[in-house]
Design a protein around this motif. Structure first.
Motif, PDB file in Angstrom:
ATOM      1  N   GLU A   1      41.424 -80.830  26.913  1.00 40.25           N
ATOM      2  CA  GLU A   1      40.661 -79.580  26.971  1.00 40.25           C
ATOM      3  C   GLU A   1      41.462 -78.431  26.366  1.00 40.25           C
ATOM      4  O   GLU A   1      40.921 -77.606  25.613  1.00 40.25           O
ATOM      5  CB  GLU A   1      40.304 -79.263  28.427  1.00 40.25           C
ATOM      6  CG  GLU A   1      39.472 -77.998  28.591  1.00 40.25           C
ATOM      7  CD  GLU A   1      39.214 -77.660  30.053  1.00 40.25           C
ATOM      8  OE1 GLU A   1      38.557 -76.632  30.309  1.00 40.25           O
ATOM      9  OE2 GLU A   1      39.694 -78.417  30.941  1.00 40.25           O
ATOM     10  N   LEU A   2      42.758 -78.368  26.678  1.00 35.97           N
ATOM     11  CA  LEU A   2      43.600 -77.305  26.140  1.00 35.97           C
ATOM     12  C   LEU A   2      43.738 -77.432  24.623  1.00 35.97           C
ATOM     13  O   LEU A   2      43.630 -76.438  23.889  1.00 35.97           O
ATOM     14  CB  LEU A   2      44.973 -77.339  26.807  1.00 35.97           C
ATOM     15  CG  LEU A   2      46.011 -76.331  26.287  1.00 35.97           C
ATOM     16  CD1 LEU A   2      45.514 -74.909  26.451  1.00 35.97           C
ATOM     17  CD2 LEU A   2      47.338 -76.529  27.010  1.00 35.97           C
ATOM     18  N   MET A   3      43.975 -78.636  24.128  1.00 39.57           N
ATOM     19  CA  MET A   3      44.153 -78.830  22.691  1.00 39.57           C
ATOM     20  C   MET A   3      42.877 -78.546  21.909  1.00 39.57           C
ATOM     21  O   MET A   3      42.924 -78.133  20.744  1.00 39.57           O
ATOM     22  CB  MET A   3      44.646 -80.241  22.403  1.00 39.57           C
ATOM     23  CG  MET A   3      46.099 -80.485  22.796  1.00 39.57           C
ATOM     24  SD  MET A   3      47.230 -79.239  22.109  1.00 39.57           S
ATOM     25  CE  MET A   3      46.929 -79.433  20.353  1.00 39.57           C
ATOM     26  N   GLU A   4      41.732 -78.748  22.543  1.00 36.49           N
ATOM     27  CA  GLU A   4      40.476 -78.399  21.880  1.00 36.49           C
ATOM     28  C   GLU A   4      40.422 -76.901  21.603  1.00 36.49           C
ATOM     29  O   GLU A   4      39.999 -76.473  20.526  1.00 36.49           O
ATOM     30  CB  GLU A   4      39.294 -78.833  22.756  1.00 36.49           C
ATOM     31  CG  GLU A   4      37.940 -78.584  22.100  1.00 36.49           C
ATOM     32  CD  GLU A   4      36.780 -79.038  22.974  1.00 36.49           C
ATOM     33  OE1 GLU A   4      35.631 -78.742  22.615  1.00 36.49           O
ATOM     34  OE2 GLU A   4      37.035 -79.684  24.022  1.00 36.49           O
ATOM     35  N   ARG A   5      40.883 -76.116  22.565  1.00 29.67           N
ATOM     36  CA  ARG A   5      40.921 -74.659  22.373  1.00 29.67           C
ATOM     37  C   ARG A   5      41.996 -74.265  21.360  1.00 29.67           C
ATOM     38  O   ARG A   5      41.783 -73.368  20.533  1.00 29.67           O
ATOM     39  CB  ARG A   5      41.181 -73.968  23.706  1.00 29.67           C
ATOM     40  CG  ARG A   5      40.091 -74.203  24.737  1.00 29.67           C
ATOM     41  CD  ARG A   5      40.327 -73.380  25.980  1.00 29.67           C
ATOM     42  NE  ARG A   5      39.316 -73.636  27.002  1.00 29.67           N
ATOM     43  CZ  ARG A   5      39.231 -72.973  28.148  1.00 29.67           C
ATOM     44  NH1 ARG A   5      40.116 -72.014  28.425  1.00 29.67           N
ATOM     45  NH2 ARG A   5      38.278 -73.262  29.014  1.00 29.67           N
ATOM     46  N   VAL A   6      43.148 -74.932  21.426  1.00 28.81           N
ATOM     47  CA  VAL A   6      44.235 -74.634  20.488  1.00 28.81           C
ATOM     48  C   VAL A   6      43.802 -74.936  19.060  1.00 28.81           C
ATOM     49  O   VAL A   6      44.028 -74.130  18.141  1.00 28.81           O
ATOM     50  CB  VAL A   6      45.502 -75.435  20.865  1.00 28.81           C
ATOM     51  CG1 VAL A   6      46.543 -75.346  19.752  1.00 28.81           C
ATOM     52  CG2 VAL A   6      46.084 -74.933  22.174  1.00 28.81           C
ATOM     53  N   GLU A   7      43.188 -76.073  18.855  1.00 30.14           N
ATOM     54  CA  GLU A   7      42.769 -76.463  17.509  1.00 30.14           C
ATOM     55  C   GLU A   7      41.675 -75.539  16.981  1.00 30.14           C
ATOM     56  O   GLU A   7      41.645 -75.226  15.784  1.00 30.14           O
ATOM     57  CB  GLU A   7      42.290 -77.920  17.518  1.00 30.14           C
ATOM     58  CG  GLU A   7      43.438 -78.907  17.713  1.00 30.14           C
ATOM     59  CD  GLU A   7      42.958 -80.321  17.964  1.00 30.14           C
ATOM     60  OE1 GLU A   7      41.719 -80.530  17.969  1.00 30.14           O
ATOM     61  OE2 GLU A   7      43.801 -81.225  18.168  1.00 30.14           O
TER      62      GLU A   7
END
Length: 343
Positions: free
Chosen positions: A318-324
């Motif tokens: 979930e965090l990496m989706e926002r980061v990307e």
């Protein structure tokens, strides 16, 4: 009977202003006596009106006749000021340039109480710690977080910076120059300040078990375009993956120059071998411990401020989706309005 001196309108006006507005009440009282005397009132009546001794009235008139209005000035009642506030302010500035340990104290940082103690010992005057605390901001002394630094100097600093400056000046479509660096993404959120009601601290729920992901990014020095790759490991493979991504994106470039720090993955044998087989790539190393010369550090700061600080993601996916999403839409950086974009 003594002859009255000549009072100009300007003198009478100044006397009246002293009586009406001057906070020094003894001075205002003496000026009032001279005004009454200028009106022709006897000294005995002046003394009665002002509830003063006749000898005091005579003394005030004598002072005025000798030095005009300046003669009415006298010291304020109470103990004389031994050291003016400006002197104390300069002393405070001098003290904070040292550490308390230089004066034999165990504290590593100054407190208003300790400053008060040192001033008392140095000048033999008592200034309360609360007074010191009020004076500090008046003299430009503020409470700020210290910045860590190392006293390690790079003997080749000027040479390295000159090479970087030359490369940036020659940057064009065929010879792009990039700022390169890596960043750590933690599942446990970075904690930062946020708006909230007074007395109510905002709570940030953390997953507890931390996980990490890593990005390697390259910021085009002219266009602000961002190229990045990610991995669960921060190693030479991550760095080479970024170089391959740049090679695909900038196929027509004759040379690709990267401004990098001195992290080991940029100098490993695997990296050197890959660079030897891909001569269009050139690395310019920053002086040691000089991150402020690497513009991509501003991008990582914006990433943390926009996404990772105080985040509420429960999983790394979930965090990496926002980061990307941030990394995909941040170009051109800066100026892309990343702080106000919608998901």
């Amino acid at each position: 009977m003594n002859t009255l001196p000549f009072f100009t309108p300007q003198t009478l006006y100044r006397l009246k202003k002293i009586v009406q507005w001057n906070p020094n009440r003894p001075l205002a009282r003496r000026a009032n006596a001279i005004l009454l005397w200028a009106q022709g009132k006897p000294k005995a009546e002046i003394a009665r009106l002002l509830q003063a001794a006749r000898s005091s009235v005579n003394r005030w008139i004598k002072w005025y006749l000798a030095d005009d209005l300046d003669g009415l000035q006298a010291d304020m009642p109470g103990k004389k000021v031994r050291f003016p506030p400006t002197f104390i302010g300069e002393l405070l500035k001098l003290l904070i340039s040292f550490r308390p340990q230089n004066f034999g104290y165990q504290r590593s940082r100054w407190s208003s109480e300790l400053l008060s103690i040192v001033i008392r010992e140095a000048l033999n005057i008592v200034v309360h710690s609360s007074t010191i605390r009020r004076w500090l901001p008046k003299h430009g002394i503020v409470w700020r977080r210290a910045a860590p630094t190392l006293q390690i100097k790079d003997p080749d600093k000027e040479t390295k910076l000159a090479a970087i400056k030359q490369a940036l000046a020659a940057c064009d479509a065929e010879n792009p120059v990039f700022y390169e660096d890596e960043v750590d993404i933690h599942l446990n959120p970075k904690i930062g300040a946020d708006w909230g009601l007074r007395g109510q601290q905002r709570k940030v729920v953390t997953p507890g078990q931390n996980k990490k992901h890593f990005l390697a990014g390259a910021l085009h020095s002219s266009s602000g375009q961002v190229t990045y790759v990610g991995s669960t490991s921060k190693n030479t493979v991550l760095f080479i993956d970024l170089l391959r991504a740049l090679r695909r994106r900038y196929r027509s470039a004759k040379t690709i120059t990267l401004i990098v720090d001195n992290y080991i993955i940029h100098k490993s044998k695997i990296a050197e071998k890959w660079l030897k087989n891909n001569p269009k790539f050139k690395l310019l190393f920053l002086p040691v411990y000089s991150p402020w010369h690497n513009k991509i550090e501003l991008l990582w700061h914006s990433l943390h401020e926009t996404i990772t600080r105080n985040h509420t993601c429960r999983s790394m996916d979930e965090l990496m989706e926002r980061v990307e999403h941030f990394m995909d839409t941040v170009s051109p950086f800066p100026g892309g309005g990343h702080g106000s974009k919608r998901v």
